[in-house]
Design a protein around this motif. Structure first.
Motif, PDB file in Angstrom:
ATOM      1  N   LYS A 136      10.951 -13.800   5.238  1.00  0.00           N
ATOM      2  CA  LYS A 136      11.497 -14.598   4.137  1.00  0.00           C
ATOM      3  C   LYS A 136      12.399 -15.726   4.637  1.00  0.00           C
ATOM      4  N   LEU A 137      12.786 -15.670   5.909  1.00  0.00           N
ATOM      5  CA  LEU A 137      13.589 -16.748   6.476  1.00  0.00           C
ATOM      6  C   LEU A 137      12.738 -18.000   6.629  1.00  0.00           C
ATOM      7  N   CYS A 138      13.384 -19.150   6.553  1.00  0.00           N
ATOM      8  CA  CYS A 138      12.664 -20.408   6.766  1.00  0.00           C
ATOM      9  C   CYS A 138      12.092 -20.415   8.178  1.00  0.00           C
ATOM     10  N   PRO A 139      10.783 -20.623   8.338  1.00  0.00           N
ATOM     11  CA  PRO A 139      10.164 -20.585   9.676  1.00  0.00           C
ATOM     12  C   PRO A 139      10.742 -21.644  10.603  1.00  0.00           C
ATOM     13  N   ARG A 140      10.750 -21.330  11.896  1.00  0.00           N
ATOM     14  CA  ARG A 140      11.274 -22.269  12.884  1.00  0.00           C
ATOM     15  C   ARG A 140      10.469 -23.564  12.931  1.00  0.00           C
ATOM     16  N   ASN A 141       9.164 -23.485  12.661  1.00  0.00           N
ATOM     17  CA  ASN A 141       8.322 -24.677  12.773  1.00  0.00           C
ATOM     18  C   ASN A 141       8.426 -25.585  11.556  1.00  0.00           C
ATOM     19  N   VAL A 142       9.266 -25.215  10.584  1.00  0.00           N
ATOM     20  CA  VAL A 142       9.510 -26.074   9.428  1.00  0.00           C
ATOM     21  C   VAL A 142      10.852 -26.752   9.635  1.00  0.00           C
ATOM     22  N   SER A 143      10.838 -28.062   9.720  1.00  0.00           N
ATOM     23  CA  SER A 143      12.076 -28.800   9.951  1.00  0.00           C
ATOM     24  C   SER A 143      12.831 -28.966   8.645  1.00  0.00           C
ATOM     25  N   MET A 144      13.941 -28.239   8.530  1.00  0.00           N
ATOM     26  CA  MET A 144      14.769 -28.375   7.334  1.00  0.00           C
ATOM     27  C   MET A 144      15.642 -29.630   7.407  1.00  0.00           C
ATOM     28  N   ARG A 145      15.700 -30.241   8.593  1.00  0.00           N
ATOM     29  CA  ARG A 145      16.553 -31.416   8.743  1.00  0.00           C
ATOM     30  C   ARG A 145      16.131 -32.536   7.798  1.00  0.00           C
ATOM     31  N   SER A 146      14.808 -32.657   7.593  1.00  0.00           N
ATOM     32  CA  SER A 146      14.322 -33.731   6.721  1.00  0.00           C
ATOM     33  C   SER A 146      14.683 -33.481   5.265  1.00  0.00           C
ATOM     34  N   PHE A 147      14.890 -32.191   4.930  1.00  0.00           N
ATOM     35  CA  PHE A 147      15.253 -31.861   3.556  1.00  0.00           C
ATOM     36  C   PHE A 147      16.760 -31.735   3.388  1.00  0.00           C
ATOM     37  N   PHE A 148      17.420 -31.132   4.371  1.00  0.00           N
ATOM     38  CA  PHE A 148      18.852 -30.897   4.292  1.00  0.00           C
ATOM     39  C   PHE A 148      19.530 -31.438   5.547  1.00  0.00           C
ATOM     40  N   PRO A 149      19.841 -32.731   5.602  1.00  0.00           N
ATOM     41  CA  PRO A 149      20.519 -33.288   6.770  1.00  0.00           C
ATOM     42  C   PRO A 149      21.860 -32.599   6.983  1.00  0.00           C
ATOM     43  N   PRO A 150      22.383 -32.642   8.211  1.00  0.00           N
ATOM     44  CA  PRO A 150      23.665 -31.985   8.484  1.00  0.00           C
ATOM     45  C   PRO A 150      24.749 -32.472   7.526  1.00  0.00           C
ATOM     46  N   LEU A 151      25.525 -31.542   7.032  1.00  0.00           N
ATOM     47  CA  LEU A 151      26.574 -31.882   6.081  1.00  0.00           C
ATOM     48  C   LEU A 151      27.892 -32.058   6.810  1.00  0.00           C
ATOM     49  N   ARG A 152      28.687 -32.970   6.343  1.00  0.00           N
ATOM     50  CA  ARG A 152      30.043 -33.078   6.856  1.00  0.00           C
ATOM     51  C   ARG A 152      30.985 -32.945   5.671  1.00  0.00           C
ATOM     52  N   MET A 153      32.076 -32.246   5.868  1.00  0.00           N
ATOM     53  CA  MET A 153      32.982 -31.942   4.774  1.00  0.00           C
ATOM     54  C   MET A 153      34.127 -32.942   4.753  1.00  0.00           C
ATOM     55  N   ILE A 154      34.429 -33.440   3.573  1.00  0.00           N
ATOM     56  CA  ILE A 154      35.494 -34.421   3.435  1.00  0.00           C
ATOM     57  C   ILE A 154      36.502 -33.938   2.404  1.00  0.00           C
ATOM     58  N   TYR A 155      37.770 -33.858   2.796  1.00  0.00           N
ATOM     59  CA  TYR A 155      38.838 -33.697   1.828  1.00  0.00           C
ATOM     60  C   TYR A 155      39.275 -35.105   1.465  1.00  0.00           C
TER      61      TYR A 155
END
Length: 275
Positions: A136-155
């Motif tokens: 059920k985990l997202c497979p390694r061969n599926v790039s989630m980067r294109s869907f969920f780019p790295p997030l940065r947190m801002i206060y």
């Protein structure tokens, strides 16, 4: 999404998290009968269980993971000033049981904090995730980067976001007053404590209002729940003004406190009709 998903089961007998300030630890040690109930009132952000949250429509779970100091076991817990009564592994199994009865659903587990986790404990957590969710985990061969780019947190504060721009983007005047309801939060307070996760194509807004020590002292009979419920009518208006999508002015996930109140989940889901 739900902010601090697991605070519905904080342990009333728990010690204060090792990540808290020395002052909080000292006060809790000297005056536990006074300080600990206050900590509980301002640390609890949810009342629905994780299964109830999923049933309500939440698909983004905010897991703050920690290992108790001086605990020789490999047990991991959730934390928000104090630790939970349940372990991380127990909740992961609970999420799996829900997923098995809802095979078409996708749930995002936002795991963070990791207070007190050594490399060995990190490996243990990863092993638990793999063992429990397996295929059920997202497979390694599926790039989630294109869907969920790295997030940065801002206060949001004067150092990294101009106040006028912040007010324009989040309609701060709407948050401050709604009809005849006037709130005790100043514009400066909201600018420093309204939290948003930002990336170029993916936005997660945490619409949780965070109290500070001064606010708690001024409101000795208050609680996070009272503060949140008071602000919900105006937060509801702000939610309805949002648009999902990849543009910078769009938001894809909205996480809040006490998500079972005031049609929060329904209002967020209805934003999909704007796509």
């Amino acid at each position: 999404g739900s902010h601090d998903t697991m605070t519905y089961c904080l342990d009333k007998t728990s010690t204060v998290s090792g990540n808290e300030s020395k002052l909080v630890k000292f006060l809790n040690k000297c005056m536990p009968c006074i300080v600990h109930p206050i900590i509980m009132k301002w640390s609890t952000t949810q009342v629905l269980t994780v299964t109830e949250q999923l049933e309500a429509g939440v698909r983004y779970l905010d897991f703050r993971i920690a290992h108790k100091a001086n605990d020789p076991s490999m047990n991991l817990y959730f934390v928000h000033m104090v630790y939970t009564t349940v372990t991380v592994e127990d909740i992961l199994w609970e999420v799996l049981r829900w997923l098995e009865t809802h095979p078409q659903e996708v749930v995002i587990l936002a795991c963070r904090n990791f207070d007190g986790l050594t490399k060995k404990l990190h490996c243990h957590l990863i092993a638990c995730l793999k063992e429990i969710f397996q295929c059920k985990l997202c497979p390694r061969n599926v790039s989630m980067r294109s869907f969920f780019p790295p997030l940065r947190m801002i206060y949001c504060n004067k150092a990294n976001l101009h106040p006028t721009k912040w007010r324009r983007e989040l309609n701060l005047s709407c948050l401050l007053s709604c009809g005849t309801i006037q709130f005790l939060f100043s514009k400066e307070y909201l600018m420093y404590h309204f939290l948003i996760f930002v990336s170029e194509k993916f936005f997660v807004a945490g619409i949780n209002l965070t109290e500070n020590l001064r606010y708690i002292l001024v409101h000795p009979f208050g609680s996070l729940k009272k503060m949140t419920l008071q602000s919900l009518p105006c937060l509801k208006i702000w939610i309805k003004q949002q648009y999902p999508g990849p543009k910078k002015q769009c938001i894809n996930i909205i996480a809040g406190d006490f998500i079972g109140n005031n049609d929060f989940v329904k209002d967020v889901i209805e934003l999909n009709t704007k796509i």
